[in-house]
Design a protein around this motif. Structure first.
Motif, PDB file in Angstrom:
ATOM      1  N   GLU A  97       0.818  -1.206   0.000  1.00 49.59           N
ATOM      2  CA  GLU A  97       0.000   0.000   0.000  1.00 49.59           C
ATOM      3  C   GLU A  97       0.860   1.268   0.000  1.00 49.59           C
ATOM      4  O   GLU A  97       0.573   2.214  -0.725  1.00 49.59           O
ATOM      5  CB  GLU A  97      -0.923   0.006   1.219  1.00 49.59           C
ATOM      6  CG  GLU A  97      -1.902   1.172   1.239  1.00 49.59           C
ATOM      7  CD  GLU A  97      -2.876   1.079   2.398  1.00 49.59           C
ATOM      8  OE1 GLU A  97      -3.545   2.082   2.697  1.00 49.59           O
ATOM      9  OE2 GLU A  97      -2.974  -0.015   3.010  1.00 49.59           O
ATOM     10  N   ARG A  98       1.925   1.278   0.800  1.00 52.77           N
ATOM     11  CA  ARG A  98       2.794   2.452   0.854  1.00 52.77           C
ATOM     12  C   ARG A  98       3.476   2.686  -0.488  1.00 52.77           C
ATOM     13  O   ARG A  98       3.570   3.822  -0.967  1.00 52.77           O
ATOM     14  CB  ARG A  98       3.857   2.264   1.939  1.00 52.77           C
ATOM     15  CG  ARG A  98       4.808   3.455   2.081  1.00 52.77           C
ATOM     16  CD  ARG A  98       5.952   3.141   3.023  1.00 52.77           C
ATOM     17  NE  ARG A  98       6.762   2.033   2.570  1.00 52.77           N
ATOM     18  CZ  ARG A  98       7.670   2.121   1.578  1.00 52.77           C
ATOM     19  NH1 ARG A  98       7.855   3.280   0.948  1.00 52.77           N
ATOM     20  NH2 ARG A  98       8.369   1.071   1.224  1.00 52.77           N
ATOM     21  N   LEU A 103       3.968   5.377  -5.752  1.00 52.36           N
ATOM     22  CA  LEU A 103       3.952   5.265  -7.214  1.00 52.36           C
ATOM     23  C   LEU A 103       3.001   6.295  -7.812  1.00 52.36           C
ATOM     24  O   LEU A 103       3.337   6.978  -8.791  1.00 52.36           O
ATOM     25  CB  LEU A 103       3.524   3.854  -7.621  1.00 52.36           C
ATOM     26  CG  LEU A 103       3.462   3.582  -9.124  1.00 52.36           C
ATOM     27  CD1 LEU A 103       4.867   3.549  -9.716  1.00 52.36           C
ATOM     28  CD2 LEU A 103       2.765   2.252  -9.396  1.00 52.36           C
ATOM     29  N   CYS A 104       1.804   6.404  -7.238  1.00 51.17           N
ATOM     30  CA  CYS A 104       0.830   7.386  -7.727  1.00 51.17           C
ATOM     31  C   CYS A 104       1.382   8.799  -7.619  1.00 51.17           C
ATOM     32  O   CYS A 104       1.186   9.634  -8.504  1.00 51.17           O
ATOM     33  CB  CYS A 104      -0.478   7.276  -6.945  1.00 51.17           C
ATOM     34  SG  CYS A 104      -1.431   5.785  -7.299  1.00 51.17           S
ATOM     35  N   PRO A 142     -12.194  -6.670  -0.956  1.00 50.24           N
ATOM     36  CA  PRO A 142     -11.408  -7.000  -2.157  1.00 50.24           C
ATOM     37  C   PRO A 142     -11.199  -5.795  -3.080  1.00 50.24           C
ATOM     38  O   PRO A 142     -10.112  -5.615  -3.626  1.00 50.24           O
ATOM     39  CB  PRO A 142     -12.248  -8.081  -2.842  1.00 50.24           C
ATOM     40  CG  PRO A 142     -13.028  -8.706  -1.743  1.00 50.24           C
ATOM     41  CD  PRO A 142     -13.351  -7.582  -0.803  1.00 50.24           C
ATOM     42  N   VAL A 143     -12.244  -4.970  -3.248  1.00 51.95           N
ATOM     43  CA  VAL A 143     -12.104  -3.798  -4.116  1.00 51.95           C
ATOM     44  C   VAL A 143     -11.158  -2.786  -3.480  1.00 51.95           C
ATOM     45  O   VAL A 143     -10.293  -2.211  -4.156  1.00 51.95           O
ATOM     46  CB  VAL A 143     -13.479  -3.147  -4.387  1.00 51.95           C
ATOM     47  CG1 VAL A 143     -13.305  -1.802  -5.102  1.00 51.95           C
ATOM     48  CG2 VAL A 143     -14.342  -4.079  -5.235  1.00 51.95           C
ATOM     49  N   ALA A 144     -11.291  -2.578  -2.169  1.00 54.16           N
ATOM     50  CA  ALA A 144     -10.440  -1.604  -1.473  1.00 54.16           C
ATOM     51  C   ALA A 144      -8.967  -2.008  -1.526  1.00 54.16           C
ATOM     52  O   ALA A 144      -8.089  -1.145  -1.443  1.00 54.16           O
ATOM     53  CB  ALA A 144     -10.888  -1.447  -0.027  1.00 54.16           C
ATOM     54  N   LYS A 145      -8.700  -3.299  -1.669  1.00 47.48           N
ATOM     55  CA  LYS A 145      -7.315  -3.769  -1.708  1.00 47.48           C
ATOM     56  C   LYS A 145      -6.619  -3.399  -3.012  1.00 47.48           C
ATOM     57  O   LYS A 145      -5.386  -3.294  -3.047  1.00 47.48           O
ATOM     58  CB  LYS A 145      -7.262  -5.290  -1.520  1.00 47.48           C
ATOM     59  CG  LYS A 145      -7.519  -5.750  -0.090  1.00 47.48           C
ATOM     60  CD  LYS A 145      -7.418  -7.254   0.025  1.00 47.48           C
ATOM     61  CE  LYS A 145      -6.012  -7.742  -0.265  1.00 47.48           C
ATOM     62  NZ  LYS A 145      -5.890  -9.213  -0.038  1.00 47.48           N
ATOM     63  N   LEU A 149      -8.212   4.031  -2.822  1.00 47.89           N
ATOM     64  CA  LEU A 149      -9.256   4.851  -2.218  1.00 47.89           C
ATOM     65  C   LEU A 149      -9.508   4.366  -0.793  1.00 47.89           C
ATOM     66  O   LEU A 149      -9.275   3.192  -0.479  1.00 47.89           O
ATOM     67  CB  LEU A 149     -10.566   4.740  -3.020  1.00 47.89           C
ATOM     68  CG  LEU A 149     -10.556   5.226  -4.471  1.00 47.89           C
ATOM     69  CD1 LEU A 149     -11.888   4.879  -5.131  1.00 47.89           C
ATOM     70  CD2 LEU A 149     -10.287   6.720  -4.562  1.00 47.89           C
ATOM     71  N   GLU A 150      -9.988   5.268   0.055  1.00 50.62           N
ATOM     72  CA  GLU A 150     -10.319   4.883   1.420  1.00 50.62           C
ATOM     73  C   GLU A 150     -11.427   3.833   1.408  1.00 50.62           C
ATOM     74  O   GLU A 150     -12.356   3.901   0.597  1.00 50.62           O
ATOM     75  CB  GLU A 150     -10.790   6.101   2.215  1.00 50.62           C
ATOM     76  CG  GLU A 150      -9.710   7.154   2.455  1.00 50.62           C
ATOM     77  CD  GLU A 150      -8.627   6.656   3.397  1.00 50.62           C
ATOM     78  OE1 GLU A 150      -8.939   5.767   4.222  1.00 50.62           O
ATOM     79  OE2 GLU A 150      -7.483   7.140   3.298  1.00 50.62           O
TER      80      GLU A 150
END
Length: 207
Positions: A97-98, A103-104, A142-145, A149-150
């Motif tokens: 996640e970090r 990357l973004c 699963p989508v949040a992974k 997005l929060e």
């Protein structure tokens, strides 16, 4: 500059022996220059490498448009150049996640661009279609992974999409038809449905 002039410049200034026919293929989009060739081509044409690219869709294209080397970007992400290179070449992002957030930030990617560049559009589409037609709550995690997005925002978006889908499809008894479009429709129709679902997700998310 004619293709022959560009080929001469690549050889004279950068030591790259590229036939004029190859330059023509680059111009027509039939072939793609390598990283070294793209940098040299930009030098010959007096422009930035990013100016020679169409709208970037891959990690490599986004990186080149920012004029970052593999090692420079990897350093910002806190990983080795070899590790990043493997992910860029495979088109499958495996960062945490970090690193995804970094990357973004480094490539100035929107959430939608991040998903496309990391090869997860299809995965997101499948999760979203399942969320629309079954219990959406099961798909928040699963989508949040895979989307930057929060989780609370993802939950709100899935709930809204599910409600919109139910309101549209149930009263008109179109569930079965839509399911056939998704699973049985040949190529283009099925892909178009998945693309609409993903597009609606980003619209509802407001990004």
């Amino acid at each position: 500059m004619a293709p022959g002039h560009v080929a001469y410049g690549l050889a004279a200034q950068y030591g790259l022996r590229v036939p004029a026919e190859t330059v023509v293929a680059w111009e027509r989009g039939i072939a793609t220059p390598g990283e070294r060739e793209l940098t040299a081509l930009a030098g010959v044409l007096w422009c930035a490498p990013g100016e020679l690219l169409t709208a970037a869709t891959t990690l490599r294209e986004h990186r080149l448009s920012r004029e970052l080397s593999v090692d420079d970007l990897a350093r910002q992400l806190g990983m080795t150049g070899a590790s990043y290179q493997r992910m860029e070449e495979s088109g499958r992002w495996k960062g945490n996640e970090r690193q995804s957030t970094a990357l973004c930030r480094a490539l100035d990617l929107t959430p939608a661009q991040f998903l496309t560049a990391t090869g997860r559009d299809e995965e997101l589409a499948e999760l979203l279609t399942s969320a629309l037609t079954t219990r959406w709550q099961a798909y928040v995690r699963p989508v949040a992974k895979i989307v930057p997005l929060e989780r609370a925002h993802v939950q709100d978006v899935l709930e809204q999409l599910h409600a919109d889908y139910q309101a549209l499809m149930v009263p008109t008894l179109s569930w079965s038809g839509t399911g056939q479009e998704r699973s049985a429709a040949p190529g283009d129709a099925g892909q178009a449905f998945l693309a609409r679902v993903v597009d609606q997700f980003w619209r509802t998310a407001g990004v």
